[in-house]
Design a protein around this motif. Sequence first.
Motif, PDB file in Angstrom:
ATOM      1  N   ARG A   1     125.706  81.830  41.604  1.00 13.36           N
ATOM      2  CA  ARG A   1     125.417  81.777  43.049  1.00 13.36           C
ATOM      3  C   ARG A   1     124.718  80.486  43.445  1.00 13.36           C
ATOM      4  NH1 ARG A   1     122.724  87.608  43.566  1.00 13.36           N
ATOM      5  NH2 ARG A   1     121.908  86.846  41.593  1.00 13.36           N
ATOM      6  N   ASN A   2     123.955  79.914  42.515  1.00 16.75           N
ATOM      7  CA  ASN A   2     123.278  78.650  42.825  1.00 16.75           C
ATOM      8  C   ASN A   2     124.292  77.545  43.114  1.00 16.75           C
ATOM      9  OD1 ASN A   2     121.401  80.375  41.456  1.00 16.75           O
ATOM     10  ND2 ASN A   2     120.061  78.627  41.225  1.00 16.75           N
ATOM     11  N   LEU A   3     125.425  77.588  42.440  1.00 21.53           N
ATOM     12  CA  LEU A   3     126.439  76.563  42.644  1.00 21.53           C
ATOM     13  C   LEU A   3     127.174  76.743  43.971  1.00 21.53           C
ATOM     14  CD1 LEU A   3     127.896  76.321  39.029  1.00 21.53           C
ATOM     15  CD2 LEU A   3     126.090  74.938  40.094  1.00 21.53           C
ATOM     16  N   LEU A   4     127.015  77.893  44.585  1.00 14.84           N
ATOM     17  CA  LEU A   4     127.676  78.180  45.854  1.00 14.84           C
ATOM     18  C   LEU A   4     126.765  77.963  47.056  1.00 14.84           C
ATOM     19  CD1 LEU A   4     129.557  81.429  44.767  1.00 14.84           C
ATOM     20  CD2 LEU A   4     130.399  79.072  44.741  1.00 14.84           C
ATOM     21  N   GLU A   5     125.571  77.416  46.800  1.00 17.03           N
ATOM     22  CA  GLU A   5     124.624  77.166  47.886  1.00 17.03           C
ATOM     23  C   GLU A   5     125.239  76.252  48.936  1.00 17.03           C
ATOM     24  OE1 GLU A   5     121.385  75.349  45.792  1.00 17.03           O
ATOM     25  OE2 GLU A   5     120.469  77.274  45.322  1.00 17.03           O
ATOM     26  N   ASN A   6     124.969  76.566  50.179  1.00 15.88           N
ATOM     27  CA  ASN A   6     125.334  75.735  51.335  1.00 15.88           C
ATOM     28  C   ASN A   6     126.827  75.626  51.623  1.00 15.88           C
ATOM     29  OD1 ASN A   6     122.560  75.066  51.731  1.00 15.88           O
ATOM     30  ND2 ASN A   6     122.741  73.583  50.089  1.00 15.88           N
ATOM     31  N   ILE A   7     127.651  76.415  50.977  1.00 15.59           N
ATOM     32  CA  ILE A   7     129.081  76.262  51.258  1.00 15.59           C
ATOM     33  C   ILE A   7     129.451  76.793  52.640  1.00 15.59           C
ATOM     34  CG2 ILE A   7     129.820  76.226  48.851  1.00 15.59           C
ATOM     35  CD1 ILE A   7     130.832  79.087  49.232  1.00 15.59           C
ATOM     36  N   TYR A   8     128.691  77.720  53.167  1.00  9.08           N
ATOM     37  CA  TYR A   8     129.029  78.253  54.485  1.00  9.08           C
ATOM     38  C   TYR A   8     128.383  77.491  55.618  1.00  9.08           C
ATOM     39  CZ  TYR A   8     131.298  81.901  51.934  1.00  9.08           C
ATOM     40  OH  TYR A   8     132.135  82.573  51.081  1.00  9.08           O
ATOM     41  N   SER A   9     127.486  76.567  55.274  1.00 13.02           N
ATOM     42  CA  SER A   9     126.910  75.726  56.320  1.00 13.02           C
ATOM     43  C   SER A   9     127.794  74.512  56.576  1.00 13.02           C
ATOM     44  CB  SER A   9     125.498  75.269  55.941  1.00 13.02           C
ATOM     45  OG  SER A   9     125.538  74.465  54.779  1.00 13.02           O
ATOM     46  N   GLN A  10     128.834  74.338  55.747  1.00 12.13           N
ATOM     47  CA  GLN A  10     129.764  73.230  55.894  1.00 12.13           C
ATOM     48  C   GLN A  10     130.964  73.693  56.715  1.00 12.13           C
ATOM     49  OE1 GLN A  10     128.955  70.235  54.591  1.00 12.13           O
ATOM     50  NE2 GLN A  10     127.100  71.183  53.816  1.00 12.13           N
TER      51      GLN A  10
ATOM     52  N   GLU B   1     136.694  80.713  36.569  1.00 15.62           N
ATOM     53  CA  GLU B   1     136.338  80.661  35.154  1.00 15.62           C
ATOM     54  C   GLU B   1     135.597  79.360  34.821  1.00 15.62           C
ATOM     55  OE1 GLU B   1     138.401  80.953  30.724  1.00 15.62           O
ATOM     56  OE2 GLU B   1     139.627  81.300  32.504  1.00 15.62           O
ATOM     57  N   VAL B   2     136.078  78.240  35.344  1.00 17.28           N
ATOM     58  CA  VAL B   2     135.408  76.957  35.108  1.00 17.28           C
ATOM     59  C   VAL B   2     134.024  76.971  35.743  1.00 17.28           C
ATOM     60  CG1 VAL B   2     135.455  74.488  35.698  1.00 17.28           C
ATOM     61  CG2 VAL B   2     137.507  75.603  34.818  1.00 17.28           C
ATOM     62  N   LEU B   3     133.928  77.508  36.942  1.00 17.50           N
ATOM     63  CA  LEU B   3     132.631  77.589  37.621  1.00 17.50           C
ATOM     64  C   LEU B   3     131.652  78.449  36.818  1.00 17.50           C
ATOM     65  CD1 LEU B   3     131.543  76.394  40.234  1.00 17.50           C
ATOM     66  CD2 LEU B   3     132.111  78.541  41.355  1.00 17.50           C
ATOM     67  N   LEU B   4     132.125  79.553  36.276  1.00 18.49           N
ATOM     68  CA  LEU B   4     131.275  80.412  35.448  1.00 18.49           C
ATOM     69  C   LEU B   4     130.870  79.712  34.153  1.00 18.49           C
ATOM     70  CD1 LEU B   4     133.156  83.780  35.989  1.00 18.49           C
ATOM     71  CD2 LEU B   4     130.874  83.206  36.841  1.00 18.49           C
TER      72      LEU B   4
ATOM     73  N   ASN C   1     126.614  70.363  44.214  1.00 18.83           N
ATOM     74  CA  ASN C   1     125.623  71.298  43.647  1.00 18.83           C
ATOM     75  C   ASN C   1     125.618  71.216  42.123  1.00 18.83           C
ATOM     76  OD1 ASN C   1     124.875  72.193  46.193  1.00 18.83           O
ATOM     77  ND2 ASN C   1     126.168  74.008  46.132  1.00 18.83           N
ATOM     78  N   ILE C   2     126.795  71.142  41.541  1.00 19.71           N
ATOM     79  CA  ILE C   2     126.896  71.007  40.083  1.00 19.71           C
ATOM     80  C   ILE C   2     126.186  69.732  39.642  1.00 19.71           C
ATOM     81  CG2 ILE C   2     128.487  70.561  38.160  1.00 19.71           C
ATOM     82  CD1 ILE C   2     130.512  72.408  39.687  1.00 19.71           C
ATOM     83  N   ARG C   3     126.450  68.653  40.323  1.00 27.79           N
ATOM     84  CA  ARG C   3     125.829  67.364  39.992  1.00 27.79           C
ATOM     85  C   ARG C   3     124.309  67.453  40.069  1.00 27.79           C
ATOM     86  NH1 ARG C   3     124.666  62.425  43.062  1.00 27.79           N
ATOM     87  NH2 ARG C   3     124.926  60.657  41.661  1.00 27.79           N
ATOM     88  N   ARG C   4     123.809  68.050  41.146  1.00 31.40           N
ATOM     89  CA  ARG C   4     122.359  68.164  41.338  1.00 31.40           C
ATOM     90  C   ARG C   4     121.715  68.976  40.214  1.00 31.40           C
ATOM     91  NH1 ARG C   4     121.250  71.502  46.040  1.00 31.40           N
ATOM     92  NH2 ARG C   4     120.925  73.093  44.526  1.00 31.40           N
ATOM     93  N   TYR C   5     122.284  70.132  39.901  1.00 30.33           N
ATOM     94  CA  TYR C   5     121.713  70.968  38.838  1.00 30.33           C
ATOM     95  C   TYR C   5     121.848  70.302  37.472  1.00 30.33           C
ATOM     96  CZ  TYR C   5     120.701  74.881  41.898  1.00 30.33           C
ATOM     97  OH  TYR C   5     120.169  75.676  42.880  1.00 30.33           O
ATOM     98  N   ARG C   6     122.937  69.588  37.246  1.00 30.39           N
ATOM     99  CA  ARG C   6     123.109  68.872  35.981  1.00 30.39           C
ATOM    100  C   ARG C   6     122.000  67.846  35.808  1.00 30.39           C
ATOM    101  NH1 ARG C   6     124.837  64.032  35.014  1.00 30.39           N
ATOM    102  NH2 ARG C   6     125.978  63.726  36.967  1.00 30.39           N
ATOM    103  N   LYS C   7     121.730  67.102  36.869  1.00 30.60           N
ATOM    104  CA  LYS C   7     120.679  66.086  36.797  1.00 30.60           C
ATOM    105  C   LYS C   7     119.298  66.714  36.642  1.00 30.60           C
ATOM    106  CE  LYS C   7     122.991  62.242  38.895  1.00 30.60           C
ATOM    107  NZ  LYS C   7     122.672  60.995  39.563  1.00 30.60           N
ATOM    108  N   GLU C   8     119.071  67.842  37.333  1.00 33.54           N
ATOM    109  CA  GLU C   8     117.784  68.545  37.197  1.00 33.54           C
ATOM    110  C   GLU C   8     117.546  68.986  35.756  1.00 33.54           C
ATOM    111  OE1 GLU C   8     117.457  71.785  39.983  1.00 33.54           O
ATOM    112  OE2 GLU C   8     117.475  70.438  41.714  1.00 33.54           O
ATOM    113  N   LYS C   9     118.623  69.367  35.072  1.00 32.17           N
ATOM    114  CA  LYS C   9     118.525  69.793  33.668  1.00 32.17           C
ATOM    115  C   LYS C   9     118.450  68.601  32.722  1.00 32.17           C
ATOM    116  CE  LYS C   9     119.003  74.308  34.146  1.00 32.17           C
ATOM    117  NZ  LYS C   9     118.137  75.323  33.603  1.00 32.17           N
ATOM    118  N   GLY C  10     118.667  67.398  33.248  1.00 32.85           N
ATOM    119  CA  GLY C  10     118.630  66.210  32.406  1.00 32.85           C
ATOM    120  C   GLY C  10     119.872  66.021  31.557  1.00 32.85           C
ATOM    121  N   PHE C  11     120.976  66.652  31.963  1.00 29.29           N
ATOM    122  CA  PHE C  11     122.229  66.547  31.226  1.00 29.29           C
ATOM    123  C   PHE C  11     123.044  65.354  31.721  1.00 29.29           C
ATOM    124  CE2 PHE C  11     122.752  71.453  30.505  1.00 29.29           C
ATOM    125  CZ  PHE C  11     121.685  71.431  29.617  1.00 29.29           C
TER     126      PHE C  11
END
Length: 82
Positions: free
Chosen positions: A70-79, A56-59, A15-25
């Motif tokens: 919460r966006n970074l926690l998407e889909n964790i319960y479907s795994q 803290e790192v996640l925040l 999720n972090i990777r996906r959002y990072r790429k979406e932001k162009g970082f």
Amino acid sequence: MSEKYATIYKTIGQNIRRYRKEKGFTQETLAEKASISMSYLTKIEAPNCDKSFSLEVLLDISSALDIDVRNLLENIYSQPTI
């Protein structure tokens, strides 16, 4: 990292990777904005993630991405957990 939660950590890393790429970082940019090392971020985002991380790192990462943590926690319960 506990194998019990390995899948959850991997999902968050992706999720972090996906959002990072979406932001162009790049990993370097996000690591700098989140005040963590690029090697640490690389390990967090790796598909075979073997690095645990604190709330803290996640925040810090969500703040650097300007998204709700919460966006970074998407889909964790479907795994399934091990």
